[in-house]
Design a protein around this motif. Structure first.
Motif, PDB file in Angstrom:
ATOM      1  N   ALA A 111     -10.403   9.705  19.592  1.00  0.00           N
ATOM      2  CA  ALA A 111      -9.067   9.380  20.099  1.00  0.00           C
ATOM      3  C   ALA A 111      -9.072   9.124  21.604  1.00  0.00           C
ATOM      4  O   ALA A 111      -8.322   8.273  22.094  1.00  0.00           O
ATOM      5  N   LEU A 112      -9.890   9.852  22.329  1.00  0.00           N
ATOM      6  CA  LEU A 112      -9.930   9.700  23.782  1.00  0.00           C
ATOM      7  C   LEU A 112     -11.001   8.715  24.241  1.00  0.00           C
ATOM      8  O   LEU A 112     -11.238   8.557  25.435  1.00  0.00           O
ATOM      9  N   ASN A 113     -11.647   8.065  23.269  1.00  0.00           N
ATOM     10  CA  ASN A 113     -12.686   7.073  23.542  1.00  0.00           C
ATOM     11  C   ASN A 113     -13.796   7.653  24.426  1.00  0.00           C
ATOM     12  O   ASN A 113     -14.255   7.025  25.365  1.00  0.00           O
ATOM     13  N   LEU A 114     -14.196   8.876  24.096  1.00  0.00           N
ATOM     14  CA  LEU A 114     -15.275   9.540  24.819  1.00  0.00           C
ATOM     15  C   LEU A 114     -16.603   9.214  24.149  1.00  0.00           C
ATOM     16  O   LEU A 114     -16.654   8.906  22.962  1.00  0.00           O
ATOM     17  N   ASN A 115     -17.667   9.322  24.897  1.00  0.00           N
ATOM     18  CA  ASN A 115     -18.992   9.162  24.309  1.00  0.00           C
ATOM     19  C   ASN A 115     -19.261  10.341  23.390  1.00  0.00           C
ATOM     20  O   ASN A 115     -18.878  11.468  23.689  1.00  0.00           O
ATOM     21  N   TYR A 116     -19.941  10.056  22.283  1.00  0.00           N
ATOM     22  CA  TYR A 116     -20.326  11.137  21.394  1.00  0.00           C
ATOM     23  C   TYR A 116     -21.346  12.012  22.108  1.00  0.00           C
ATOM     24  O   TYR A 116     -22.062  11.552  22.998  1.00  0.00           O
ATOM     25  N   PRO A 117     -21.430  13.289  21.722  1.00  0.00           N
ATOM     26  CA  PRO A 117     -22.379  14.193  22.382  1.00  0.00           C
ATOM     27  C   PRO A 117     -23.808  13.667  22.305  1.00  0.00           C
ATOM     28  O   PRO A 117     -24.247  13.179  21.263  1.00  0.00           O
ATOM     29  N   LYS A 118     -24.507  13.778  23.439  1.00  0.00           N
ATOM     30  CA  LYS A 118     -25.911  13.347  23.455  1.00  0.00           C
ATOM     31  C   LYS A 118     -26.679  14.133  22.406  1.00  0.00           C
ATOM     32  O   LYS A 118     -26.462  15.314  22.215  1.00  0.00           O
ATOM     33  N   GLY A 119     -27.565  13.466  21.768  1.00  0.00           N
ATOM     34  CA  GLY A 119     -28.377  14.109  20.748  1.00  0.00           C
ATOM     35  C   GLY A 119     -27.745  14.079  19.367  1.00  0.00           C
ATOM     36  O   GLY A 119     -28.404  14.364  18.378  1.00  0.00           O
ATOM     37  N   MET A 120     -26.459  13.736  19.289  1.00  0.00           N
ATOM     38  CA  MET A 120     -25.765  13.738  17.986  1.00  0.00           C
ATOM     39  C   MET A 120     -25.106  12.390  17.703  1.00  0.00           C
ATOM     40  O   MET A 120     -24.195  12.288  16.895  1.00  0.00           O
ATOM     41  N   ILE A 121     -25.581  11.346  18.349  1.00  0.00           N
ATOM     42  CA  ILE A 121     -24.963  10.028  18.186  1.00  0.00           C
ATOM     43  C   ILE A 121     -25.048   9.556  16.741  1.00  0.00           C
ATOM     44  O   ILE A 121     -24.063   9.056  16.195  1.00  0.00           O
ATOM     45  N   ASN A 122     -26.202   9.705  16.097  1.00  0.00           N
ATOM     46  CA  ASN A 122     -26.327   9.284  14.697  1.00  0.00           C
ATOM     47  C   ASN A 122     -25.373  10.064  13.802  1.00  0.00           C
ATOM     48  O   ASN A 122     -24.740   9.494  12.911  1.00  0.00           O
ATOM     49  N   THR A 123     -25.265  11.361  14.033  1.00  0.00           N
ATOM     50  CA  THR A 123     -24.394  12.201  13.208  1.00  0.00           C
ATOM     51  C   THR A 123     -22.937  11.789  13.368  1.00  0.00           C
ATOM     52  O   THR A 123     -22.222  11.621  12.376  1.00  0.00           O
ATOM     53  N   PHE A 124     -22.492  11.593  14.592  1.00  0.00           N
ATOM     54  CA  PHE A 124     -21.100  11.204  14.817  1.00  0.00           C
ATOM     55  C   PHE A 124     -20.829   9.785  14.330  1.00  0.00           C
ATOM     56  O   PHE A 124     -19.747   9.498  13.812  1.00  0.00           O
ATOM     57  N   ASN A 125     -21.802   8.885  14.470  1.00  0.00           N
ATOM     58  CA  ASN A 125     -21.646   7.541  13.913  1.00  0.00           C
ATOM     59  C   ASN A 125     -21.575   7.589  12.390  1.00  0.00           C
ATOM     60  O   ASN A 125     -20.825   6.838  11.772  1.00  0.00           O
ATOM     61  N   PHE A 126     -22.351   8.477  11.766  1.00  0.00           N
ATOM     62  CA  PHE A 126     -22.309   8.647  10.315  1.00  0.00           C
ATOM     63  C   PHE A 126     -20.916   9.121   9.890  1.00  0.00           C
ATOM     64  O   PHE A 126     -20.337   8.591   8.941  1.00  0.00           O
ATOM     65  N   ILE A 127     -20.392  10.105  10.601  1.00  0.00           N
ATOM     66  CA  ILE A 127     -19.048  10.603  10.286  1.00  0.00           C
ATOM     67  C   ILE A 127     -18.038   9.462  10.430  1.00  0.00           C
ATOM     68  O   ILE A 127     -17.187   9.254   9.555  1.00  0.00           O
ATOM     69  N   GLN A 128     -18.145   8.713  11.528  1.00  0.00           N
ATOM     70  CA  GLN A 128     -17.194   7.635  11.793  1.00  0.00           C
ATOM     71  C   GLN A 128     -17.286   6.518  10.770  1.00  0.00           C
ATOM     72  O   GLN A 128     -16.290   6.124  10.178  1.00  0.00           O
ATOM     73  N   LYS A 129     -18.484   6.008  10.570  1.00  0.00           N
ATOM     74  CA  LYS A 129     -18.643   4.785   9.783  1.00  0.00           C
ATOM     75  C   LYS A 129     -18.752   5.021   8.285  1.00  0.00           C
ATOM     76  O   LYS A 129     -18.247   4.238   7.496  1.00  0.00           O
ATOM     77  N   VAL A 130     -19.409   6.094   7.883  1.00  0.00           N
ATOM     78  CA  VAL A 130     -19.635   6.319   6.449  1.00  0.00           C
ATOM     79  C   VAL A 130     -18.561   7.211   5.849  1.00  0.00           C
ATOM     80  O   VAL A 130     -17.931   6.854   4.852  1.00  0.00           O
ATOM     81  N   ILE A 131     -18.335   8.355   6.454  1.00  0.00           N
ATOM     82  CA  ILE A 131     -17.384   9.291   5.869  1.00  0.00           C
ATOM     83  C   ILE A 131     -15.951   8.815   6.051  1.00  0.00           C
ATOM     84  O   ILE A 131     -15.158   8.828   5.116  1.00  0.00           O
ATOM     85  N   LEU A 132     -15.608   8.359   7.277  1.00  0.00           N
ATOM     86  CA  LEU A 132     -14.230   7.949   7.552  1.00  0.00           C
ATOM     87  C   LEU A 132     -14.002   6.447   7.404  1.00  0.00           C
ATOM     88  O   LEU A 132     -12.854   6.000   7.363  1.00  0.00           O
ATOM     89  N   GLY A 133     -15.065   5.661   7.331  1.00  0.00           N
ATOM     90  CA  GLY A 133     -14.924   4.213   7.161  1.00  0.00           C
ATOM     91  C   GLY A 133     -14.267   3.519   8.346  1.00  0.00           C
ATOM     92  O   GLY A 133     -13.566   2.528   8.174  1.00  0.00           O
ATOM     93  N   LEU A 134     -14.484   4.026   9.559  1.00  0.00           N
ATOM     94  CA  LEU A 134     -13.890   3.440  10.757  1.00  0.00           C
ATOM     95  C   LEU A 134     -14.923   2.602  11.498  1.00  0.00           C
ATOM     96  O   LEU A 134     -16.087   2.961  11.569  1.00  0.00           O
ATOM     97  N   GLY A 135     -14.493   1.505  12.062  1.00  0.00           N
ATOM     98  CA  GLY A 135     -15.387   0.706  12.891  1.00  0.00           C
ATOM     99  C   GLY A 135     -16.142  -0.334  12.103  1.00  0.00           C
ATOM    100  O   GLY A 135     -15.786  -0.704  10.983  1.00  0.00           O
ATOM    101  N   GLN A 136     -17.219  -0.821  12.696  1.00  0.00           N
ATOM    102  CA  GLN A 136     -18.016  -1.898  12.115  1.00  0.00           C
ATOM    103  C   GLN A 136     -18.676  -1.476  10.815  1.00  0.00           C
ATOM    104  O   GLN A 136     -18.980  -0.307  10.612  1.00  0.00           O
ATOM    105  N   ASN A 137     -18.894  -2.448   9.968  1.00  0.00           N
ATOM    106  CA  ASN A 137     -19.565  -2.174   8.692  1.00  0.00           C
ATOM    107  C   ASN A 137     -21.080  -2.134   8.838  1.00  0.00           C
ATOM    108  O   ASN A 137     -21.765  -1.592   7.994  1.00  0.00           O
ATOM    109  N   LYS A 138     -21.635  -2.732   9.894  1.00  0.00           N
ATOM    110  CA  LYS A 138     -23.077  -2.767  10.097  1.00  0.00           C
ATOM    111  C   LYS A 138     -23.558  -1.373  10.492  1.00  0.00           C
ATOM    112  O   LYS A 138     -23.103  -0.790  11.456  1.00  0.00           O
ATOM    113  N   LEU A 139     -24.490  -0.831   9.704  1.00  0.00           N
ATOM    114  CA  LEU A 139     -25.003   0.509   9.947  1.00  0.00           C
ATOM    115  C   LEU A 139     -26.410   0.445  10.535  1.00  0.00           C
ATOM    116  O   LEU A 139     -27.234  -0.337  10.082  1.00  0.00           O
ATOM    117  N   PRO A 140     -26.687   1.285  11.530  1.00  0.00           N
ATOM    118  CA  PRO A 140     -28.063   1.386  12.025  1.00  0.00           C
ATOM    119  C   PRO A 140     -28.984   1.853  10.891  1.00  0.00           C
ATOM    120  O   PRO A 140     -28.533   2.515   9.949  1.00  0.00           O
TER     121      PRO A 140
END
Length: 157
Positions: free
Chosen positions: A116-145
């Motif tokens: 919500a505050l457009n903050l960077n995800y915590p260092k070291g957990m970028i993949n985990t937070f991207n997984f939560i965002q893109k896979v679990i919540l379906g938010l953002g781009q469809n292209k997955l790393p």
């Protein structure tokens, strides 16, 4: 999926899962806690600066944690590296939010604040937070790393 992993990742996940296999049947919150603790391991993230545990007397000694979830335990309880502690607080150089009911609630709140505050995800957990965002919540781009795509495919198989 955790049980199917081998090698060092499998050993770390097995250590977490053994806590679930002891005692009474695990409740849903404990299972969600296990999943949230194991997800960074699956995604090759380093959760050591995000998931922290300290004793009550040491709570003020954590200003070096830029952003993360801190679990405070009683003085008499021994610190165990991968124990599934509950009752976390969110820290960012100091206590931001406390009285979180459990790790899933704390991670959801931390994710929500970051998103919500457009903050960077915590260092070291970028993949985990991207997984939560893109896979679990379906938010953002469809292209997955690749790492997130691989984990998603394991979940769906």
């Amino acid at each position: 999926m955790f049980k199917s992993k081998k090698g060092r990742v499998g050993e770390k996940l097995d250590e977490l899962m053994q806590q679930m296999n002891t005692g009474k049947q695990a409740d849903v919150t404990a299972m969600h806690t296990l999943a949230l603790r194991g997800l960074p391991i699956l995604l090759s993230d380093d959760a050591s600066n995000v998931y922290n545990t300290c004793k009550a007397c040491d709570i003020d000694g954590w200003p070096q944690v830029p952003v993360g979830v801190m679990t405070v335990i009683d003085e008499e309880e021994p610190l165990m590296p991968n124990k599934l502690y509950l009752d976390p607080i969110i820290v960012e150089g100091g206590i931001v939010l406390d009285n979180m009911q459990n790790l899933p609630q704390a991670i959801c709140t931390l994710f929500g604040l970051s998103y919500a505050l457009n903050l960077n995800y915590p260092k070291g957990m970028i993949n985990t937070f991207n997984f939560i965002q893109k896979v679990i919540l379906g938010l953002g781009q469809n292209k997955l790393p690749p790492k997130i795509s691989e984990t998603t495919n394991l979940l769906l198989s």
